[in-house]
Design an enzyme around this catalytic site. Structure first.
Site, PDB file in Angstrom:
ATOM      1  N   SER A 100     -10.149   1.930  -8.514  1.00 43.07           N
ATOM      2  CA  SER A 100      -9.140   0.881  -8.334  1.00 43.07           C
ATOM      3  C   SER A 100      -8.426   0.539  -9.637  1.00 43.07           C
ATOM      4  O   SER A 100      -7.764   1.371 -10.228  1.00 43.07           O
ATOM      5  CB  SER A 100      -9.805  -0.340  -7.697  1.00 43.07           C
ATOM      6  OG  SER A 100      -8.876  -1.298  -7.291  1.00 43.07           O
ATOM      7  N   ASP A 240      -1.968  -1.179  -8.375  1.00 44.11           N
ATOM      8  CA  ASP A 240      -3.085  -0.755  -9.203  1.00 44.11           C
ATOM      9  C   ASP A 240      -3.340   0.728  -8.961  1.00 44.11           C
ATOM     10  O   ASP A 240      -2.562   1.399  -8.280  1.00 44.11           O
ATOM     11  CB  ASP A 240      -4.331  -1.608  -8.912  1.00 44.11           C
ATOM     12  CG  ASP A 240      -4.813  -1.471  -7.478  1.00 44.11           C
ATOM     13  OD1 ASP A 240      -3.989  -1.115  -6.613  1.00 44.11           O
ATOM     14  OD2 ASP A 240      -6.005  -1.723  -7.217  1.00 44.11           O
ATOM     15  N   ASP A 242      -5.271   2.636  -7.178  1.00 43.24           N
ATOM     16  CA  ASP A 242      -5.348   3.229  -5.841  1.00 43.24           C
ATOM     17  C   ASP A 242      -4.376   2.576  -4.869  1.00 43.24           C
ATOM     18  O   ASP A 242      -4.425   2.843  -3.669  1.00 43.24           O
ATOM     19  CB  ASP A 242      -6.770   3.176  -5.293  1.00 43.24           C
ATOM     20  CG  ASP A 242      -7.272   1.761  -5.045  1.00 43.24           C
ATOM     21  OD1 ASP A 242      -6.730   0.823  -5.659  1.00 43.24           O
ATOM     22  OD2 ASP A 242      -8.215   1.597  -4.248  1.00 43.24           O
ATOM     23  N   ASP A 244      -3.972  -0.327  -3.507  1.00 43.54           N
ATOM     24  CA  ASP A 244      -4.330  -1.232  -2.414  1.00 43.54           C
ATOM     25  C   ASP A 244      -4.005  -2.680  -2.750  1.00 43.54           C
ATOM     26  O   ASP A 244      -4.257  -3.576  -1.950  1.00 43.54           O
ATOM     27  CB  ASP A 244      -5.798  -1.080  -2.007  1.00 43.54           C
ATOM     28  CG  ASP A 244      -6.785  -1.491  -3.092  1.00 43.54           C
ATOM     29  OD1 ASP A 244      -6.357  -1.751  -4.238  1.00 43.54           O
ATOM     30  OD2 ASP A 244      -7.994  -1.547  -2.793  1.00 43.54           O
TER      31      ASP A 244
END
Length: 449
Positions: A100, A240, A242, A244
């Site tokens: 992340s 960010d 990833d 999400d």
């Protein structure tokens, strides 16, 4: 929080804490737990752009195939793409390799069940018991019982199509700066937002394996803020690693965080009759201003523990369709089973464009109270002692008494890092800053590294 899985999957320094052996065994155990003994279950694997992803992907593939699972590799895609595609491709489970917002040396493994949701605690505990306690022996088929590996050619385009269908709008050349954090959004953002009609200024979309989240993205907004001001743009958005989560920057360069984005979207959904039970779900870290915004607009606010998984649990249990976190994880349950940064950005851009107002004006629906957040690095032993450490608990209570009704203190363990997070909030920023530092120093003295 389990022994392998924190609030957002298994995470650690790649090749040191999150080793190839561990990844392989997590793959084996996950296949056994999630696929009900079917001979060749189908498991999807996505990843972000950090250096260790290929290494861990190989280990996961080896573990999954050794149990008999067939693996479909999605390549570099956002975490919410895995959650969506596991349902679209009728897979038994999906795995995302990502840490992340963490720096590149960290990596993680997030697992989604066949319905696209992150695993509940009890299934994670079952996987942990197999990996750590050898509760079940690994099954080892031979011959044609071994799993096969294929590569998807449509993962990115299918995910982009999904977001375009979820936000049917045309932005008519609206200019926006987009910070991809040198992460997974680098594969999708420019195509997606161009299709929605925006004129895109793309930043940090040249991943090299080590520059993910490095001075960019939703955790480092300074470059985006300056770019928006220098180029006189109406707004910017940042993801960010990833993708999400999403944060925004208004035309003045000021940050519009997850709470403000939620207020904007909740009001729009309520006004159009699309906010289920007129309720928004946040966390105990949500700004006081968000809960007061809700009460002032006839909405109910529900607070959960920190972590988008707990927000989602509350939404599913009570039939709510909108929730999120200050960090920018926002869940539109009508469209996605997890937080989706690019879906959030598309929704926000659509609202700004439709209202023909500036983002700063629209974000004014919520008054944000000053909030101070300090992170204290602690030892593993200190992290284990935190809740039962009487002197620390006495310090927290003393600060709570000093704040009274004018503010609040929240001190909690990080779910993913060796940190204690100290948050104070109130109308007097100077006072809460001093009290936050005093508390953080005390914790560091007692259990710090």
């Amino acid at each position: 929080m389990g022994r392998l899985f924190g609030t957002d999957g298994a995470r650690g320094i790649a090749n040191q804490e999150l080793t190839c052996e561990l990844a392989m065994n997590i793959g084996r155990a996950a296949a056994m737990v999630l696929t009900n003994g079917s001979q060749h279950p189908k498991i999807l694997i996505g990843k972000d752009t950090r250096l260790s992803c290929n290494m861990l992907e190989g280990a996961l593939v080896a573990g999954l195939c050794s149990i008999g699972a067939n693996v479909e590799l999605l390549g570099a895609v956002p975490t919410p793409a895995v959650a969506y595609l596991v349902r679209k491709y009728h897979a038994d489970a999906g795995i995302m390799i990502s840490a992340s917002h963490n720096s590149f040396e960290f990596n993680g493994i997030k697992i989604f069940s066949g319905n696209g949701y992150k695993l509940p605690d009890e299934l994670e505990a079952e996987i942990e018991s197999i990996v750590l306690d050898h509760a079940k022996l690994y099954e080892t088929p031979v011959g044609d019982g071994i799993g096969r590996v294929t590569r998807s050619k449509t993962a990115v385009s299918d995910y982009i199509d999904h977001i375009v269908e979820a936000v049917p709008c045309h932005l008519d050349g609206m200019e926006v700066a987009i910070d991809c954090s040198n992460g997974a959004a680098s594969a999708t953002a420019e195509t997606l937002f161009t299709r929605l009609g925006a004129k895109c200024h793309i930043l940090s979309a040249e991943p090299d394996g080590v520059n993910i989240n490095a001075g960019c993205g939703s955790t480092h907004l300074e470059r985006l803020q300056q770019y928006v001001k220098d180029h006189h743009l109406p707004m910017g958005v940042a993801f960010d690693g990833d993708a999400d989560r999403c944060l925004a920057v208004d035309e003045t360069g000021s940050v519009v965080d997850g709470d403000a984005i939620m207020a904007i979207c909740a009001k729009e959904m309520a006004d159009s009759g699309k906010l289920a039970k007129n309720t928004a779900v946040g966390t105990i870290m949500s700004n006081m201003g968000f809960s007061r915004f809700c009460s002032g607009n006839g909405l109910q606010f529900v607070a959960t523990n920190v972590g988008d998984r707990y927000v989602l649990e509350a939404m599913l249990k009570e039939g709510y369709n909108f929730g999120g976190e200050q960090s920018g994880h926002v869940i539109f349950l009508d469209h996605s089973t997890t937080g989706d940064g690019q879906l959030t950005a598309a929704k926000l851009l659509h609202i700004v464009h439709a209202k023909k107002a500036t983002l700063s004006e629209i974000a004014g629906v919520m008054t944000k109270y000053p909030q101070v957040l300090l992170n204290v690095k602690v030892t593993n032993e200190g992290k284990a002692q935190f809740r039962s450490h009487q002197a620390i608990q006495d310090q927290i209570e003393a600060v709570r008494q000093q704040l009274g009704e004018e503010g609040r203190i929240l001190v909690r363990l990080s779910g993913t890092e060796p940190l204690v997070r100290v948050m104070l909030e109130g109308s007097d920023k100077e006072k809460i800053t001093a009290l936050a530092q005093e508390t953080a120093d005390f914790i560091a003295q007692e259990i710090g590294q």
